[in-house]
Structure formats: C-alpha cells, structure tokens
Design a protein around this motif. Structure first.
Motif, mmCIF file in Angstrom:
data_model
loop_
_atom_site.group_PDB
_atom_site.id
_atom_site.type_symbol
_atom_site.label_atom_id
_atom_site.label_comp_id
_atom_site.label_asym_id
_atom_site.label_seq_id
_atom_site.Cartn_x
_atom_site.Cartn_y
_atom_site.Cartn_z
ATOM 1 N N THR A 174 0.811 -1.221 0.000
ATOM 2 C CA THR A 174 0.000 0.000 0.000
ATOM 3 C C THR A 174 0.841 1.266 0.000
ATOM 4 O O THR A 174 0.388 2.317 -0.448
ATOM 5 C CB THR A 174 -0.942 0.019 1.215
ATOM 6 O OG1 THR A 174 -0.167 -0.138 2.415
ATOM 7 C CG2 THR A 174 -1.951 -1.117 1.131
ATOM 8 N N ALA A 175 2.066 1.148 0.487
ATOM 9 C CA ALA A 175 2.938 2.335 0.537
ATOM 10 C C ALA A 175 3.667 2.560 -0.783
ATOM 11 O O ALA A 175 4.187 3.657 -1.031
ATOM 12 C CB ALA A 175 3.943 2.201 1.680
ATOM 13 N N ALA A 176 3.699 1.530 -1.618
ATOM 14 C CA ALA A 176 4.409 1.635 -2.906
ATOM 15 C C ALA A 176 3.589 0.912 -3.969
ATOM 16 O O ALA A 176 3.704 -0.311 -4.118
ATOM 17 C CB ALA A 176 5.807 1.039 -2.787
ATOM 18 N N PRO A 177 2.749 1.621 -4.709
ATOM 19 C CA PRO A 177 1.826 1.014 -5.676
ATOM 20 C C PRO A 177 2.482 0.135 -6.738
ATOM 21 O O PRO A 177 1.839 -0.768 -7.270
ATOM 22 C CB PRO A 177 1.146 2.232 -6.314
ATOM 23 C CG PRO A 177 1.294 3.322 -5.310
ATOM 24 C CD PRO A 177 2.612 3.087 -4.642
ATOM 25 N N ASN A 178 3.742 0.387 -7.057
ATOM 26 C CA ASN A 178 4.424 -0.386 -8.088
ATOM 27 C C ASN A 178 5.119 -1.632 -7.533
ATOM 28 O O ASN A 178 5.874 -2.290 -8.247
ATOM 29 C CB ASN A 178 5.442 0.492 -8.821
ATOM 30 C CG ASN A 178 4.764 1.607 -9.616
ATOM 31 O OD1 ASN A 178 3.664 1.422 -10.136
ATOM 32 N ND2 ASN A 178 5.395 2.753 -9.689
ATOM 33 N N TYR A 179 4.851 -1.921 -6.256
ATOM 34 C CA TYR A 179 5.464 -3.084 -5.619
ATOM 35 C C TYR A 179 4.390 -3.965 -4.990
ATOM 36 O O TYR A 179 3.273 -3.523 -4.731
ATOM 37 C CB TYR A 179 6.462 -2.650 -4.539
ATOM 38 C CG TYR A 179 7.729 -2.056 -5.100
ATOM 39 C CD1 TYR A 179 8.883 -2.820 -5.238
ATOM 40 C CD2 TYR A 179 7.766 -0.718 -5.502
ATOM 41 C CE1 TYR A 179 10.047 -2.273 -5.754
ATOM 42 C CE2 TYR A 179 8.927 -0.164 -6.033
ATOM 43 C CZ TYR A 179 10.068 -0.953 -6.156
ATOM 44 O OH TYR A 179 11.217 -0.416 -6.683
ATOM 45 N N LYS A 180 4.767 -5.207 -4.746
ATOM 46 C CA LYS A 180 3.898 -6.124 -4.027
ATOM 47 C C LYS A 180 4.760 -6.973 -3.101
ATOM 48 O O LYS A 180 5.995 -6.981 -3.211
ATOM 49 C CB LYS A 180 3.109 -7.010 -4.984
ATOM 50 C CG LYS A 180 3.956 -7.906 -5.877
ATOM 51 C CD LYS A 180 3.075 -8.677 -6.853
ATOM 52 C CE LYS A 180 3.909 -9.526 -7.803
ATOM 53 N NZ LYS A 180 3.061 -10.254 -8.779
ATOM 54 N N VAL A 181 4.105 -7.691 -2.210
ATOM 55 C CA VAL A 181 4.827 -8.543 -1.259
ATOM 56 C C VAL A 181 4.467 -10.001 -1.544
ATOM 57 O O VAL A 181 3.295 -10.368 -1.574
ATOM 58 C CB VAL A 181 4.465 -8.187 0.199
ATOM 59 C CG1 VAL A 181 5.209 -9.118 1.159
ATOM 60 C CG2 VAL A 181 4.810 -6.729 0.489
ATOM 61 N N LEU A 182 5.489 -10.791 -1.777
ATOM 62 C CA LEU A 182 5.307 -12.228 -1.970
ATOM 63 C C LEU A 182 5.498 -12.925 -0.630
ATOM 64 O O LEU A 182 6.498 -12.693 0.060
ATOM 65 C CB LEU A 182 6.331 -12.775 -2.977
ATOM 66 C CG LEU A 182 6.254 -12.217 -4.407
ATOM 67 C CD1 LEU A 182 7.377 -12.818 -5.254
ATOM 68 C CD2 LEU A 182 4.905 -12.522 -5.040
ATOM 69 N N VAL A 183 4.543 -13.757 -0.271
ATOM 70 C CA VAL A 183 4.603 -14.484 0.990
ATOM 71 C C VAL A 183 4.828 -15.958 0.678
ATOM 72 O O VAL A 183 3.972 -16.616 0.087
ATOM 73 C CB VAL A 183 3.313 -14.294 1.810
ATOM 74 C CG1 VAL A 183 3.430 -15.030 3.143
ATOM 75 C CG2 VAL A 183 3.024 -12.821 2.029
ATOM 76 N N PHE A 184 5.984 -16.455 1.074
ATOM 77 C CA PHE A 184 6.333 -17.858 0.846
ATOM 78 C C PHE A 184 6.297 -18.627 2.155
ATOM 79 O O PHE A 184 6.720 -18.119 3.202
ATOM 80 C CB PHE A 184 7.761 -17.970 0.279
ATOM 81 C CG PHE A 184 7.898 -17.525 -1.146
ATOM 82 C CD1 PHE A 184 7.716 -18.403 -2.201
ATOM 83 C CD2 PHE A 184 8.224 -16.208 -1.442
ATOM 84 C CE1 PHE A 184 7.863 -17.990 -3.516
ATOM 85 C CE2 PHE A 184 8.371 -15.781 -2.749
ATOM 86 C CZ PHE A 184 8.188 -16.669 -3.785
ATOM 87 N N ARG A 185 5.808 -19.847 2.090
ATOM 88 C CA ARG A 185 6.003 -20.801 3.180
ATOM 89 C C ARG A 185 6.858 -21.918 2.606
ATOM 90 O O ARG A 185 6.475 -22.562 1.632
ATOM 91 C CB ARG A 185 4.664 -21.316 3.719
ATOM 92 C CG ARG A 185 3.960 -20.275 4.559
ATOM 93 C CD ARG A 185 2.825 -20.828 5.398
ATOM 94 N NE ARG A 185 2.325 -19.810 6.303
ATOM 95 C CZ ARG A 185 2.784 -19.576 7.520
ATOM 96 N NH1 ARG A 185 3.775 -20.312 7.991
ATOM 97 N NH2 ARG A 185 2.276 -18.634 8.277
#
Length: 216
Positions: A174-185
C-alpha cells in the motif's frame, strides 16, 4: 480450491412446516447456527438462524404465549429468498461473497437441489490450507516490483538451495503502488542461507525482520 472440496455434505434440514420449537431443538442438538429450509423437491426455499429463533422466542414468564409462539411453523420467520453457491464455484469468489454480503453460511446447490453447506469456519479452514499454516514450515515475505516474471525469478533462489515451496501468495504494498509482497512458506528448518541470498539481491526481505535492518 472449489466449494465442493470444503463444503459439508451432511446437512441438517427442515421443512416449512417444522415448528419453531423443533427447529430450536435441532440447532441445540447439532451445535449449529443455521438450518436451510427445503421443500419436497430438495429445493432451498429459506434459511433460519439461531438468532431468528431467539428473536421469535417468547418470554419465559408467560406460558400461554410461549406455547403459541413455539408451535408456529418456521416459514413465518425464515429468511427468503436465499443466495446459494455451486459446488464448482471457486473458494476465492465465495469468500468475496461472504465478505461483501456479511454472510455466515451459504447453502450449496446443484441442479436446484441442496447438496451441501459452507460456513465461515469452513472458509477460514480453507484459507489455512491454502496458505500452508497447518503444517510446520518457515514464512518469508519479500518485497518485489510488480512486473511480469518476478515470481519465477524469486523462486529460483529456493531452487538453488533445494528448498521446497509449500505455498505462495501475494498482497499489494500500500505504501508503494508499483510493488507487491510475496509471501512464501517453505520447508526448511534453517532459512538463513536463502535469507542472506535475498539480502544480497535486488529484493527486500520484510520477514524474518531483523532489528538491525533499520540501521543499514
């Protein structure tokens, strides 16, 4: 994941002429909060909740009123029409319906007949399965640019370390529209080697978080 994979098929049902008293007993006996109302063709024509029954229940101070109300048929208080889902609907789409409509359950219908029931608890358990939190593993959160091919590139780091990926999903930064967070297990007892690999790459590790990261 489809609705058929997580729905309950052993569904307690009632008919429109079932009394409020009998419905209350069924709710208590089976420790459930909702009961679909069906007709002789197994079509869902209504649904009743424990709250509906409580609201309709009379004061215990007046025996005459109590008997009269408890003997009423459930069709007098059931909710209708009923929104339903299909066994081959996707879990994610149904989850959005639960959120948008604030539902606690949905009857599952195929060929106009009741075949199952899905509840908030079923949805939560499905989410746990999809994210892999039901099994021992390690979680990593990695901030990446939102572009084609980035997932494939990130996965190569785990391949090089011969680490099995249990699950992966993403959410927007949400703080950087051109980025996302990948969540790995991932299936490893020691994630630090691959964490160090990412720390030396163009990607940012958000979790596991180290307090000294803010000083770098």
């Amino acid at each position: 994941m489809l609705v058929k994979d997580i729905m309950k098929t052993d569904v307690v049902t009632i008919t429109p002429d079932t009394s409020v008293s009998d419905t209350l007993q069924l709710l208590q006996k089976h420790s459930i909060r909702h009961i679909p109302v069906i007709n002789q063709d197994q079509h869902v024509i209504g649904i009743v909740s424990d709250r509906d029954v409580r609201d309709a229940s009379p004061s215990i101070l007046d025996d005459e009123i109590k008997k009269e109300v408890l003997s009423r048929s459930i069709q007098d208080i059931m909710s209708t029409p009923v929104i339903t889902t299909h066994p081959y609907d996707f879990f994610e789409e149904v989850a959005y319906t639960f959120y948008q409509k604030e539902f606690a359950c949905l009857p599952v219908v195929k060929n106009h007949q009741l075949v199952g029931m899905i509840t908030e608890k079923d949805m939560l358990y499905a989410f746990i399965q999809l994210t892999g939190t039901h099994s021992p593993n390690t979680q990593l959160e990695i901030k990446v640019s939102d572009q084609i091919g980035v997932l494939s590139d990130v996965c190569q780091y785990f391949t090089k370390r011969n680490i099995k990926i249990i699950s992966v999903y993403s959410y927007p930064d949400t703080a950087a529209p051109n980025y996302k967070v990948l969540v790995f297990r991932i299936q490893t007892m020691n994630p630090m080697p691959v964490v160090k690999d990412f720390q030396q790459s163009e990607y940012q590790i958000l979790y596991p978080y180290r307090e000294d990261q803010d000083e770098i």
